[in-house]
Motif scaffolding. Structure first.
Motif, mmCIF file in Angstrom:
data_model
loop_
_atom_site.group_PDB
_atom_site.id
_atom_site.type_symbol
_atom_site.label_atom_id
_atom_site.label_comp_id
_atom_site.label_asym_id
_atom_site.label_seq_id
_atom_site.Cartn_x
_atom_site.Cartn_y
_atom_site.Cartn_z
ATOM 1 N N ARG A 182 55.551 45.340 57.404
ATOM 2 C CA ARG A 182 56.388 45.242 56.198
ATOM 3 C C ARG A 182 57.146 43.916 56.121
ATOM 4 N NH1 ARG A 182 58.628 51.125 57.280
ATOM 5 N NH2 ARG A 182 56.861 52.365 56.603
ATOM 6 N N LEU A 183 57.186 43.190 57.229
ATOM 7 C CA LEU A 183 57.927 41.926 57.270
ATOM 8 C C LEU A 183 57.045 40.717 56.952
ATOM 9 C CD1 LEU A 183 59.995 42.599 60.533
ATOM 10 C CD2 LEU A 183 60.833 42.694 58.183
ATOM 11 N N LYS A 184 55.732 40.953 56.861
ATOM 12 C CA LYS A 184 54.775 39.845 56.770
ATOM 13 C C LYS A 184 55.103 38.857 55.638
ATOM 14 C CE LYS A 184 49.888 38.881 57.224
ATOM 15 N NZ LYS A 184 48.527 39.434 57.339
ATOM 16 N N ASN A 185 55.387 39.390 54.442
ATOM 17 C CA ASN A 185 55.586 38.505 53.290
ATOM 18 C C ASN A 185 57.054 38.274 52.938
ATOM 19 O OD1 ASN A 185 52.764 38.231 52.870
ATOM 20 N ND2 ASN A 185 52.747 40.285 51.937
ATOM 21 N N ARG A 186 57.975 38.865 53.724
ATOM 22 C CA ARG A 186 59.378 38.684 53.354
ATOM 23 C C ARG A 186 60.260 38.161 54.496
ATOM 24 N NH1 ARG A 186 62.836 43.283 54.082
ATOM 25 N NH2 ARG A 186 61.816 44.980 55.198
ATOM 26 N N VAL A 187 59.602 37.722 55.591
ATOM 27 C CA VAL A 187 60.390 37.281 56.737
ATOM 28 C C VAL A 187 61.224 36.035 56.408
ATOM 29 C CG1 VAL A 187 58.590 35.853 57.810
ATOM 30 C CG2 VAL A 187 60.323 36.906 59.232
ATOM 31 N N LYS A 188 60.711 35.152 55.519
ATOM 32 C CA LYS A 188 61.461 33.927 55.168
ATOM 33 C C LYS A 188 62.699 34.244 54.353
ATOM 34 C CE LYS A 188 57.493 30.817 55.328
ATOM 35 N NZ LYS A 188 56.544 30.005 54.528
ATOM 36 N N ASP A 189 62.653 35.395 53.662
ATOM 37 C CA ASP A 189 63.776 35.756 52.780
ATOM 38 C C ASP A 189 64.708 36.786 53.424
ATOM 39 O OD1 ASP A 189 62.542 34.171 50.807
ATOM 40 O OD2 ASP A 189 61.219 35.846 50.292
ATOM 41 N N LEU A 190 64.523 37.034 54.738
ATOM 42 C CA LEU A 190 65.357 38.047 55.399
ATOM 43 C C LEU A 190 66.827 37.664 55.315
ATOM 44 C CD1 LEU A 190 63.614 39.207 58.704
ATOM 45 C CD2 LEU A 190 64.138 40.582 56.692
ATOM 46 N N GLN A 191 67.620 38.641 54.872
ATOM 47 C CA GLN A 191 69.047 38.404 54.688
ATOM 48 C C GLN A 191 69.786 39.707 54.911
ATOM 49 O OE1 GLN A 191 69.874 36.194 51.107
ATOM 50 N NE2 GLN A 191 71.878 37.153 50.868
#
Length: 923
Positions: free
Chosen positions: A803-812
């Motif tokens: 689930r983190l594959k496409n949103r790791v850069k936007d983790l907040q």
């Protein structure tokens, strides 16, 4: 003899044999009897026929006889035979154990049978039942089957005490059934029998020991099965022997050896099946039937086939690798041509020099009738605690000295001291199970006693196992124990039932492994509960003498083993190998060989003596260098894995210490071991101080200086060590009767190399094709659940890696909007949050909290710097923040996956030697 019995005997086998006639006479005269005879001698009928006759002649009331058998002896053939006799004689024969239905049990209470077949644990249950007390007072005979399976362990001790409880309400004769054993007089005393009955003519055996060497024809098979040339040679010789006979049993010493051997033979297209205790009941029955009906020519089996299971007449027994004990060889070879007067025929196929020499000595001792003694377990204090509670359940209140006096009547407690008994009573009082009224002088039950008693009926520790489910057939193919499953992952392969299986999924909640069959010949090997059979001191020391004779007096060596069938060329070959071996262990020499990363002590003293000496050395080495060594005691060597090359003279000096400190030093060294903690946990449960489901990591601190500690050491000393003989060896070393030779080198000698890789032919590596492995590994990482933690405010969440594959850069952080999010193991996440709270309150952090805090700060930096690659790395097993940083700085893409997979494998391989399991989570 009653006419019904005469008629049934004539129908069953015409007439009684000599053993049965002698037993009939002794039992009928009122004596308690120990019947000692090999498999196939008619022991069961020798015991039950005089008992049935007494019931018929004297009109004895039910329950007239209890037939007690260990679970593995309660096989279908035994039950069928006893029920057959019951039907022919109009006598009720019933079975009662844990799986008996409530309806059946209720029926047994209302209408008790003449003969009740039970396990030792069941006796502990029925003694407390008011509804069966009257029927039990009628018992006139107790038959104990397979007595040598009980004498040396806590099940046997529990049974001996239960028989003394039964003796309080019934007057009965005792009849024991035993395979041939080296100390039958002591077994007779243990049982409280008056006499021993055995065949007048000893069973005859013919044994051939082989050490096959490769020739040209073996190359093709080696290539076809992708196995070493030497293994192909042994398989070829094995099948040549089987082809000469109609029906064969191939014995191995462990279940994993049985699996891999059957797997190889099936891959070669040979008609064999595998049979051992971890396979499902259906699979075992199917294998037995296939042999009996001629669908296969051989069963590859373990000790599960030593007993008299009806598989038809076996013509030959082949033991693959040394049987390790004389008793084992006699029991196994006795399965071939087992009728009275026939010569049992067997072969031993050996795999290396020490295996060969050991097999020659064991065969020699078997043919001379020198069987091992079975060492009775003594003064088990946890079993005594359970006995005291059981006695009070029966009688409600008893004078303080009564349980002590009853226990002392049992052979195993003849040396029980009043101090130890008092300490057990105090422990039961502290656990609120038993109280003592000083005014009346009576012991009485307290709340919780009943639950404790029935939870601890079995002395066998609870084993958690996983069912193995074949998705293609929809059937359960067997079980694996928890210790092995802990190291398995989806995509790995293992061997079971003679076939290789690939793991599709592991269901922790249902304890289920979903698998499909794989065609790979190279797979991981399952490790079922149970260890290699220990080689006794007497056998090992004689192997040492044979080595010495082979080098200095070859004619004498041949005379020593002249009763065994062997090939002189093979013996000559072994002599040439021994000539190259330096240093060499014999009955008069110990060789200490030090190489980089290992030290091997060549010592022919057997597993338990070598375990004792090895533990003794570990105590000194650990005190000096810390816990950086791993020790493995084998029959002819002690192997130490070391982080650096040890000075062999330093080890020599430790061996020359005073033998009188041995027991004290070993006891201190054992206290830090996993085996000690595991056994203490089970002893504490059996004493009622811990609940059955309890799991405590630091259990040794909880019971330091108590009877629980004393019993834990008693158990380890009995089961794993031989302190007495080890003291004898250390004394002989000190006095110069055994010489010590040392060697410092770069490469291991032939025997050192052998002992460093013992069992190597079975531990095959390489599971799947490289690409397929990486795909499965990545899939597993994507499905791994990880904790997300904000290192600024302590917000926490869990998610799957995928689930983190496409949103790791936007983790907040949703709470404080921080971008410093760490990926962590759930335990580390908890420790970090605790540490963060303390940090903000300016409180001192615990060491573990400080470590976790550092790791998560670093993990959040890695996620920020490397993105999803960091998430994959931190989700890998055994890869913490420090290791992840190193790997991420060097690898990308597929190379990263390869590096992470290799790190996982290295971690699984080495963690038990070098890493504290608590610290595994972070590094």
């Amino acid at each position: 003899m009653h006419f019904l019995l005469k008629r049934a005997i004539k129908e069953r086998f015409g007439k009684l044999n000599e053993l049965q006639m002698n037993a009939f006479e002794e039992v009928s005269s009122g004596k308690s009897v120990l019947i000692v005879a090999p498999t196939g001698s008619g022991k069961t009928e020798a015991a039950v026929l005089p008992v049935f006759n007494a019931i018929l002649e004297e009109g004895l009331k039910p329950i007239s006889v209890l037939y007690i058998a260990p679970l593995k002896a309660l096989n279908r053939d035994l039950l069928d035979r006893l029920v057959w006799w019951g039907e022919k004689l109009n006598l009720d024969v019933e079975v009662r154990h844990g799986d008996t239905s409530a309806y059946r049990k209720s029926k047994q209470v209302k209408k008790p049978p003449h003969m009740l077949i039970i396990t030792p644990e069941t006796l502990g249950v029925i003694l407390t039942m008011k509804s069966l007390r009257k029927a039990l007072s009628n018992v006139k005979f107790v038959i104990v089957d397979e007595i040598v399976e009980l004498v040396d362990n806590k099940r046997g001790i529990q049974l001996s005490l239960a028989l003394e409880r039964l003796a309080e309400i019934a007057d009965f004769q005792r009849i024991g059934l035993s395979a041939t054993v080296g100390n039958e007089e002591e077994i007779k005393t243990w049982l409280k029998a008056d006499t021993v009955v055995k065949p007048l003519i000893a069973k005859a055996y013919k044994v051939k020991v082989l050490f096959p060497q490769p020739d040209e024809k073996d190359f093709e098979l080696s290539k076809e099965l992708s196995i070493p040339l030497e293994v192909a040679t042994r398989l070829g010789v094995l099948w040549e022997i089987i082809e000469k006979y109609e029906r064969a049993l191939i014995f191995t010493n462990t279940r994993q050896f049985a699996e891999i051997l059957a797997h190889r033979l099936k891959a070669w297209g040979k008609p064999v099946e595998v049979h051992h205790g971890s396979l499902s009941k259906e699979a075992r029955i199917q294998a037995e039937r296939a042999l009996k009906e001629g669908k296969v020519k051989a069963l590859v089996c373990t000790s599960s086939m030593e007993l008299g299971i009806d598989i038809g007449d076996v013509d030959v027994v082949i033991q693959y690798m040394s049987p390790r004990q004389v008793n084992r060889l006699v029991q196994r070879i006795g399965r071939s041509k087992h009728r009275v007067g026939e010569i049992s025929e067997g072969y031993i196929i050996t795999t290396n020099m020490e295996d060969y020499l050991e097999s020659l000595i064991i065969a020699k001792r078997a043919l001379e009738g020198k069987l091992e003694a079975v060492r009775p377990y003594e003064n088990a204090l946890d079993v005594l605690a359970h006995f005291i509670v059981g006695l009070l359940i029966e009688h409600k209140k008893l004078p303080r000295e009564v349980p002590f006096e009853i226990a002392k009547r049992a052979y195993s407690y003849r040396n029980l001291s009043w101090d130890d008994y008092g300490a057990v009573l105090n422990m039961l009082n502290d656990a609120r199970l038993v109280g003592y009224d000083e005014e009346s002088g009576l012991l009485y039950l307290r709340r919780g006693a009943y639950q404790y008693y029935y939870e601890n009926l079995s002395t066998i520790p609870d084993e958690i196992s996983y069912r193995v489910f074949d998705v293609k057939t929809g059937k359960i193919v067997g079980r694996l124990d928890e210790k092995f499953v802990m190291d398995l992952e989806e995509g790995m392969e293992f061997i079971m039932h003679g076939r290789s299986w690939i793991i599709l999924g592991i269901d922790e909640e249902s304890r289920l492994l979903k698998v499909r069959e794989s065609k790979s010949l190279e797979s991981a090997v399952p490790s079922w509960e149970g260890e290699m059979i220990p080689v006794p001191f007497e056998v090992a020391i004689e192997v040492g003498k044979l080595k010495r004779d082979l080098l200095f007096d070859f004619a004498s060596a041949k005379r020593v083993i002249s009763n065994v069938d062997f090939d002189e060329k093979e013996l000559e070959f072994v002599r040439t190998l021994l000539e190259k071996q330096k240093p060499l262990g014999t009955d008069r020499d110990i060789g200490i060989e030090s190489i980089p990363k290992a030290l091997v002590i060549h010592a022919d003293f057997g597993n338990q003596v070598n375990e004792s000496i090895g533990r003794f050395l570990m105590a000194f080495l650990t005190a000096k260098y810390g816990k950086v060594f791993a020790m493995k005691a084998q029959a002819h060597a002690i192997v130490l894995h070391t982080p650096f090359q040890l000075n062999p003279n330093e080890v020599k000096n430790y061996l020359l210490q005073d033998h009188r400190v041995l027991e004290f030093v070993i006891a201190r060294e054992l206290r830090g071991s996993t085996a000690y903690r595991w056994r203490m946990l089970n002893v504490a449960k059996r004493m009622g101080t811990l609940r059955r489901e309890a799991k405590i990591r630091k259990v040794e601190r909880l019971f330091e200086g108590t009877v629980i500690e004393k019993e834990t050491l008693n158990e380890l000393f009995h089961d794993k060590l031989d302190i007495k003989q080890a003291e004898t060896v250390l004394r002989a070393l000190k006095e110069g009767k055994i010489r010590i030779k040392v060697n410092l080198g770069r490469e291991p000698s032939p025997l050192a190399a052998l002992n460093l890789t013992v069992g190597g032919e079975f531990l095959v590596s390489g599971e799947l094709e490289k690409d397929e492995i990486l795909i499965l590994f990545k899939e597993r990482l994507l499905n791994t659940e990880v904790a997300l933690v904000c290192t600024n405010c302590g917000w926490r969440s869990t998610t799957r890696v995928s689930r983190l594959k496409n949103r790791v850069k936007d983790l907040q952080c949703p709470k404080c909007s921080s971008l410093m999010i760490a990926v962590a193991h759930p335990i580390d996440a908890e420790l970090f949050i605790s540490a963060l709270k303390k940090f903000k309150r300016r409180e001192k952090l615990e060491k573990e909290e400080e470590s976790a805090y550092r790791r998560l700060i670093k993990a959040s930096d890695l996620v920020k710097a490397y993105g999803f690659d960091a998430v994959l790395a931190l989700a890998s097993y055994g890869v913490g923040a420090d290791t992840a940083a190193r790997i991420l700085s060097q690898y990308r893409g597929e190379a990263l996956l390869v590096a992470l997979l290799e790190r996982e494998r290295e971690f699984i391989r080495t963690r038990r030697f070098w890493v504290d399991k608590r610290e595994n989570k972070g590094n």
